[in-house]
Design an enzyme around this catalytic site. Structure first.
Site, short mmCIF file in Angstrom:
data_model
loop_
_atom_site.label_atom_id
_atom_site.label_comp_id
_atom_site.label_asym_id
_atom_site.label_seq_id
_atom_site.Cartn_x
_atom_site.Cartn_y
_atom_site.Cartn_z
N LEU A 11 0.82 -1.22 0.00
CA LEU A 11 0.00 0.00 0.00
C LEU A 11 0.85 1.27 0.00
O LEU A 11 0.48 2.28 -0.59
CB LEU A 11 -0.96 -0.01 1.19
CG LEU A 11 -2.15 -0.96 1.06
CD1 LEU A 11 -3.04 -0.85 2.28
CD2 LEU A 11 -2.95 -0.67 -0.21
N CYS A 12 2.04 1.21 0.67
CA CYS A 12 2.86 2.42 0.72
C CYS A 12 3.39 2.79 -0.67
O CYS A 12 3.53 3.96 -1.00
CB CYS A 12 3.99 2.27 1.73
SG CYS A 12 5.11 0.93 1.33
N THR A 13 3.66 1.76 -1.50
CA THR A 13 4.08 2.05 -2.88
C THR A 13 2.95 2.78 -3.61
O THR A 13 3.18 3.79 -4.28
CB THR A 13 4.42 0.74 -3.63
OG1 THR A 13 5.53 0.14 -2.99
CG2 THR A 13 4.76 1.02 -5.09
N GLU A 24 2.63 6.33 -1.89
CA GLU A 24 3.76 7.27 -1.84
C GLU A 24 4.68 7.26 -3.06
O GLU A 24 5.13 8.30 -3.50
CB GLU A 24 4.60 6.99 -0.58
CG GLU A 24 3.89 7.43 0.69
CD GLU A 24 4.37 6.65 1.90
OE1 GLU A 24 5.54 6.21 1.89
OE2 GLU A 24 3.58 6.47 2.83
#
Ligand code: ZN
Lengths: 544, 450
Positions: B211-213, B216
């Site tokens: 999810l961070c990829t 962000e």
């Protein structure tokens, strides 16, 4: 409404608009529309092939209802070609379906020019003599030919044409074109602009692995007299160096770098496969050369000069852990180099075209671009003529197959009807046995006007007859003293030329898949002869 | 007799050669005869699971291979994108149930064939439904559905006291799968060859983007699409669940993904690609489906008649780079929870059903929650539907020993939830329950192996 596009969505995702356009432009002829032929064509009609012409002289019999879905009760007594063609038309109304009520054997004899109107001919259930004649006709006319035959639980598929060249071979596994051990100026200066020892941990774990490896390879080379890691110890040492640069355990970019370090160790320059294509005599081009070989000629010059031993850069990079900005920058550096290489190639192509007396714009930009992108993956497939193979098969191969001992399939579960212990059924041995027997049944048919075991009454006397036909074929081919599996001969007589629906659907399925690859000029068609073994599914591709 | 067979026009002209004549490369119990052919026609019931690309082919192939009693089960309706390969459907059929149209089309063309369609989920059928078939042919595109049917078929399997499978309880399955130019066909004889679960590693779970990829550091078109689909949609539509079959929803995700791609300078977001990513579309073509279904059908015929050698046991086909076929002989996982002899549980005769369910939750190998329990087809406890739950609730405080008819040991089937890769998944388990200290009958060997 863009209805057809939606209908073909699941296949457009494989061969794209261009592949689909090639299918829709093509014109296909089917010889014999028994289940093998009908099923082959059915798969192509569903996919939106341009036009089909079904050639068959027979009328639908009750027996056909038991193995061919494309005929039904109401078809009995009518032209089989007509019934099959009208059912196919019903499957997809954007296909033009025609039929010719004539026996293919007769057409081959009396009207050879008939075949030159087609892109491709699918010849099913033909006997050897007709195959040879048709092959000559199609080669002469540059029409792609594919043979398919179902026979009991066995069968074969064979492509025949002089040459098939592929730009978009779309291999599943292929090394990325990253040039980590041979970076060009812009890639090197981009790498130089990034500091691997950056203090900010977030920046550190977002340096793309391409940059890490370019810098580390450079560093290594400087301290090793310009050489890259080559021994197992050196490779391990290189990976350890990478590991030592990690500042925390969760740095995915360094993990990716370690995993991808083999790309640094890979040899520079082009592969042996590509070298073989460059060395091919067809790359000495003249006005008769195909576009493909003109492009290869240009590629040869590119590699020797501007490319410095490398093919044009592919230009794409895989996804990797990175900040968005650095990834996009990196992507643009690769794209720019690919574009520059393309422009050089375009010049080379134009000047070669001029040299051989062709319009210098006769190869479209898009083709050159695609060629550059796929330059490392080019494929050339050539097929022996049927006559050549049948008269003088690759003997060492044949001998090898005939004597190949494969211990993995010592069939303990068989019950033998004969009193003598049957020879071990071996993988290749069985495939070659099927190959020989499929040819022997045609010799048998030429002598006795029916296939072995075709009628219940003669099965027992047919077994020794088929055996002697097979032995005499083997001796004509120069293979002496080789024993064919007794069991297999009996099975072939049992099959009695039956065209079983499931076998026909399988063989036809394979044939249609090959047709798609040949017409779209994408992916790589099979080479050699595919021998289908429905007994235990240990089918084999024979290079004879 | 031979003469008359040759002169009389017969529908089974070609098949008869295989089924009426003795052979050399055949199974040990092959008994060539007209009787065999007629038995296949009249008595061998085959269930085709799935009426999609493989299912349509399977129905046709089986019907033309002598099987005249078929059932087909599929919960889907026909879509336009099916028409490039699902040859039993026409444009005017779009929206109709696949199972019903497929059954009708095959029966229209092949007389004497009877196909019963079931337009429902595979879970909607009682387990007994599946036991009525001689062979189950799977034409599915999901790991979950394969796993479910595999569990059901393996639940019929019983073992003798030496842990050898009882032949009459083996429910054979043939399973096909395709993707583009590639496919597989396999034969599963529970207890003899590996079941789907034994070789589950062949189907690695799909890799999801972190999810961070997505939030962000998006880099690819797929990242932008998944951001719109998984994060932005919920932010913007709080209560409304995303429906991949709703064109407006898909259009919204595409627009958002395109905006995000533009913002970051990422190329490649198209509407078609958005659909592919969001719906996880697997490319599919007619020819590969034809190849794989035909291989499955041949094996079905061999299982039913032993008219040739059985494929052992996993065929892979790859036509994308040349042509590669290979038969791999995979091995059974002797400890497989699904096809193995079953998890042995030893309990006191006083243990109540409720207590027993608690034991299942704590059992390290099972970790089975929300259990519904059946014994010899009788519901001991059902979580759902509410009517059944209410009817069986009173059993919870009764001893399991009594509920199982005071047998010293027997098999029960438990349907519930378990943990797999840190996810709750539904499962069906076979348990061999033995009761401590029940006189004489307890098999010491088995009990000792608990
Ligand atoms: Zn298992």
């Amino acid at each position: 409404m863009a209805e057809p596009k939606v209908k073909y969505d699941r296949q457009l995702r494989i061969w794209g608009e261009q592949g689909q356009a090639a299918l829709e432009k093509s014109s296909i002829c089917l010889l014999n529309c028994g289940p093998t032929g009908s099923e082959t064509l059915k798969n192509l009609v569903l996919g939106g092939i341009g036009s089909i012409t079904v050639v068959d002289g027979s009328k639908v019999e009750v027996g056909d209802l038991g193995n061919n879905f494309l005929v039904d009760e109401s078809s009995v007594g009518q032209s089989k070609a007509k019934c099959v063609s009208s059912f196919l038309q019903e499957l997809n109304d954007s296909v033009k379906a025609k039929f010719v009520e004539e026996y293919p054997e007769a057409l081959i004899e009396t009207n050879p020019s008939f075949f030159s109107q087609f892109t491709l001919v699918i010849a099913t259930q033909l006997v050897e003599s007709s195959m040879i004649k048709l092959d000559r006709i199609c080669r002469e006319a540059n029409v792609i030919l594919i043979f398919a035959r179902s026979y009991g639980l066995t069968g074969f598929v064979r492509i025949s044409l002089k040459e098939h060249t592929v730009i978009e071979s779309k291999p599943e596994h292929f090394l990325d074109d990253l040039r980590l051990n041979n970076p060009w100026l812009e890639l090197k200066s981009f790498a130089d602009s990034i500091d691997l020892t950056v203090q900010d941990p977030v920046a550190h774990k977002h340096i793309p692995y391409v940059v890490i490896l370019v810098k580390m390879a450079d560093e290594w080379a400087k301290s090793h007299g310009g050489k890259l890691p080559s021994t197992r110890e050196q490779k391990k040492e290189f990976k350890d160096l990478l590991k030592a640069r990690m500042v925390s355990q969760d740095e995915d970019n360094y993990k990716e770098a370690i995993e991808a370090s083999f790309k640094v160790f890979a040899p520079r320059g082009i592969s042996l496969d590509l070298q073989r294509i460059l060395n091919d005599s067809s790359s000495e081009v003249d006005s008769n050369s195909s576009d493909f070989w003109v492009l290869v000629a240009a590629l040869k010059e590119f590699i020797a000069n501007e490319g410095g031993g490398e093919a044009p850069l592919e230009g794409s990079i895989p996804d990797m852990t990175s900040s968005t900005e650095q990834y996009i920058n990196l992507q643009n550096i690769y794209l720019a180099k690919a574009e520059a290489d393309f422009l050089v190639m375009e010049q080379l192509v134009r000047s070669i075209l001029k040299k051989i007396g062709r319009d210098s714009n006769s190869i479209p930009k898009a083709t050159i671009r695609s060629f550059c992108k796929n330059a490392r993956k080019l494929r050339v497939c050539r097929y022996r003529s049927i006559e050549d193979e049948f008269n003088s098969p690759n003997l060492p191969e044949l001998q090898k197959y005939l004597t190949d001992e494969d211990s993995s399939s010592g069939g303990a579960t068989f019950v033998g009807r004969g009193a003598m212990a049957p020879p071990k059924p071996l993988n290749f041995h069985i495939a070659v046995g099927i190959y020989i027997l499929l040819r022997a049944v045609d010799r048998f048919a030429a002598n006795y006007n029916s296939f072995p075991g075709q009628f219940d009454s003669a099965t027992d006397e047919d077994i020794p007859r088929l055996k002697s036909a097979a032995i005499s074929l083997l001796s004509d081919l120069g293979c002496n003293g080789t024993a064919l599996a007794e069991d297999l001969i009996n099975e072939m007589c049992r099959f009695g030329a039956a065209e079983l629906h499931a076998v026909a659907a399988l063989v036809g399925g394979i044939a249609s898949q090959e047709v798609i690859k040949l017409i779209t000029r994408q992916f790589v068609p099979m080479s050699g002869t595919y021998i289908f073994n429905g007994i235990d599914h240990k089918s084999q591709l024979l290079s004879l | 007799m031979a003469e008359s067979a040759a002169t009389q026009p017969s529908r089974s002209r070609d098949l008869d050669k295989l089924l009426l004549r003795p052979g050399n490369l055949v199974g040990p119990r092959f008994e060539p005869s007209a009787q065999l052919r007629d038995d296949v026609q009249n008595h061998a019931r085959v269930l085709v699971v799935g009426a999609g690309g493989l299912g349509c082919e399977l129905l046709k192939d089986l019907a033309l291979s002598g099987f005249h009693n078929l059932d087909v089960i599929d919960m889907d309706r026909i879509e336009v994108t099916n028409l490039n390969r699902q040859f039993l459907f026409r444009v005017e059929d779009v929206g109709k149930p696949k199972a019903e149209v497929a059954a009708k089309r095959v029966m229209e063309r092949i007389s004497g064939v009877n196909i019963v369609p079931h337009f429902c989920r595979i879970e909607d059928k009682d387990i007994d439904f599946y036991n009525d078939f001689m062979i189950i042919a799977l034409g599915l595109d999901s790991v979950e559905a394969r796993s479910y049917i595999n569990n059901v078929a393996c639940s019929f399997l019983e073992y003798d006291s030496d842990d050898n499978p009882l032949e009459e309880t083996i429910k054979p399955m043939v399973d096909g799968g395709t993707e583009g130019f590639k496919g597989h066909a396999r034969v599963i004889l529970p207890g003899v060859t590996p079941c789907f679960e034994c070789t589950i590693w062949l189907f690695p779970p799909q890799v999801k983007f972190p999810l961070c990829t997505l939030a962000e550091t998006p880099r690819t078109a797929a990242h932008c699409i998944e951001y719109a689909h998984l994060i932005k949609w919920n932010e913007a539509h709080g209560g409304t669940a995303f429906d991949p079959d709703n064109p407006q929803h898909m259009k919204w995700v595409y627009d958002e993904a395109a905006k995000r791609a533009e913002l970051f300078g990422i190329p490649g977001v198209t509407y078609s690609f958005t659909q592919g990513v969001v719906k996880n579309i697997i490319p599919a073509i007619a020819s590969t489906n034809a190849i794989i279904s035909a291989a499955c059908t041949l094996e079905t015929l061999k299982i039913a008649t032993e008219c040739s050698k059985t494929m052992s046991n996993y065929l892979t086909y790859n036509g994308s780079e040349g042509l590669h076929t290979k038969v791999a002989e995979f091995e059974r996982d002797k400890d497989c929870l699904v096809c193995g002899p079953g998890v042995l549980i030893e309990v006191d005769t006083s243990v109540t059903l409720q207590k027993f369910m608690n034991l299942l939750e704590e059992h390290p190998k099972l970790q089975l929650t929300k259990a519904s329990i059946t014994h010899r087809g009788k519901n001991l406890y059902m979580q759902a539907p509410p009517v059944l739950e209410e009817m069986t609730r009173s059993n919870l405080c009764l001893p399991l020993f009594e509920l199982m008819g005071k047998l010293s040991k027997d098999v029960i089937h438990v349907n519930g939830m378990t943990n797999k890769n840190n996810q709750k998944v539904s499962c069906l388990r076979k348990l061999r329950v033995t009761f401590k200290g029940v006189d004489g009958v307890t098999d010491m060997d088995t009990a000792g192996g608990a």
